[in-house]
Design an enzyme around this catalytic site. Structure first.
Site, PDB file in Angstrom:
ATOM      1  N   LYS A 195     -10.615  -4.914 -13.299  1.00  0.00           N
ATOM      2  CA  LYS A 195     -11.324  -5.072 -12.037  1.00  0.00           C
ATOM      3  C   LYS A 195     -12.042  -3.759 -11.675  1.00  0.00           C
ATOM      4  CE  LYS A 195     -10.161  -6.098  -7.253  1.00  0.00           C
ATOM      5  NZ  LYS A 195      -9.834  -5.154  -6.272  1.00  0.00           N
ATOM      6  N   LYS A 243       0.817  -1.202   0.000  1.00  0.00           N
ATOM      7  CA  LYS A 243       0.000   0.000   0.000  1.00  0.00           C
ATOM      8  C   LYS A 243       0.858   1.263   0.000  1.00  0.00           C
ATOM      9  CE  LYS A 243      -4.691   0.808   1.394  1.00  0.00           C
ATOM     10  NZ  LYS A 243      -5.569   0.844   2.574  1.00  0.00           N
ATOM     11  N   LYS A 269     -12.523   2.150  -7.857  1.00  0.00           N
ATOM     12  CA  LYS A 269     -12.715   3.596  -7.960  1.00  0.00           C
ATOM     13  C   LYS A 269     -11.467   4.263  -8.529  1.00  0.00           C
ATOM     14  CE  LYS A 269     -12.087   5.033  -3.439  1.00  0.00           C
ATOM     15  NZ  LYS A 269     -11.028   5.279  -2.789  1.00  0.00           N
TER      16      LYS A 269
END
Ligand code: TRP
Length: 326
Positions: free
Chosen positions: A193, A112, A196
């Site tokens: 996929k 991340k 957002k």
């Protein structure tokens, strides 16, 4: 009754992929288990700490989605993480016994950080993300945690922390298990996929005309350029959505029509639009009611928060006692 707990991070709007992958499963579980569901607004701050206004909006939107998607405040406990301060208390206590090495080697930590390179995530809070998540789960002594595969490393560390606590002090925590939802990946309008960050999502808050337009302009089998070309439904994201929203007969009908060029892509999309609408209509209706009547939302959250606090407080008495806090 066995206990289920899950949370969603408040960061942006929910899309239909989140609905079929997670939220609709939560709705099913509320009839079988004692369920606790919450908006993880503190978790959203670990990466979104520079955008308070965005947090406010996503939190409200998420709560509206919870209720409009069918979570029933009479069947399950719905609340906001930041309103149950016991989560923070357990977080700090668990942080005392969590080795730094465990946190540094959680795969989502490095991934991340890499993914969000433009943000400064060299913070204490971001490293501690899984400790906070462990506190969320352990404070309800949950048996099951419905999550996506991406969350399994967090569940693993939750079990490790529980084990360490039980070993160092006394057995307070059960080791929670993940409940994975069996659902195909939901493709977005461009075939990747649904996400957002790819700008390819259909949101639960999109009005009907926007949903219709998004489906009408969706990618299909790229080899099927003209109406007379035969297509391969398996190469079309539209067909992947049919697998989720349409009946078996409709799926066979559009697949056959595509392979033989008996129907065009727009015909196929119209059937999908009809079926997506069928799923979304009750959600749109409830959403509108909640927006017109915000007190209903507020009452549900107040009631859920109170119930959650009571359960959390019971666990905290055991934890404080076990750790020598008087
Ligand atoms: N990390 C989860 C996510 O990104 C959100 C979350 C926070 C959570 N606390 C939790 C999920 C506890 C399950 C249980 O979606």
């Amino acid at each position: 009754m066995q206990r289920v707990l899950s949370g969603m991070q408040a960061s942006g709007k929910l899309h239909i992929g989140n609905f079929v992958g997670a939220l609709s499963n939560w709705v099913r579980l509320q009839d079988k288990y004692e369920c606790y569901y919450f908006v993880a607004d503190w978790h959203a701050l670990t990466t979104g700490y520079t955008e308070p206004q965005a947090l406010k909006e996503s939190t409200t939107d998420l709560l509206i989605n919870f209720l409009s998607a069918g979570l029933d405040p009479d069947k399950c406990t719905i609340f906001l993480q930041s309103r149950v301060l016991e989560h923070a208390e357990l977080h700090i206590l668990l942080s005392m016994i969590t080795p730094l090495g465990w946190l540094e080697r959680v795969p989502t930590y490095k991934e991340k950080k890499e993914e969000l390179k433009d943000k400064d995530l060299n913070t204490y809070g971001f490293l501690g993300y899984p400790v906070l998540q462990s506190a969320d789960i352990l404070i309800y002594r949950a048996d099951y945690v419905p999550v996506g595969i991406d969350q399994l490393p967090h569940l693993e560390i939750t079990r490790e922390i529980a084990r360490r606590f039980n070993y160092l002090y006394k057995k307070v925590f059960p080791e929670p298990e993940g409940l994975l939802t069996e659902f195909p990946k939901v493709p977005g309008t461009d075939g990747r996929k649904m996400s957002k960050s790819y700008d390819n999502a259909i949101y639960l808050s999109d009005p009907p005309d926007v949903v219709e337009k998004k489906i009408k302009t969706m990618m299909t089998d790229p080899a099927r350029k003209r109406r007379t070309d035969k297509g391969d439904p398996e190469l079309s994201p539209v067909f992947q959505l049919h697998k989720i929203f349409s009946t078996q007969e409709e799926q066979e009908e559009v697949a056959h029509g595509c392979r033989t060029a008996a129907i065009g892509c727009l015909d196929c999309k119209q059937i999908l639009i009809k079926n997506v609408f069928k799923t979304l209509e009750p959600i749109w209706e409830k959403r509108q009611k909640l927006i017109n009547n915000p007190d209903v939302l507020q009452e549900a959250i107040d009631k859920g928060t109170e119930k959650a606090r009571k359960t959390a407080e019971q666990t905290m008495s055991l934890v404080r006692e076990a750790m020598g806090l008087i």
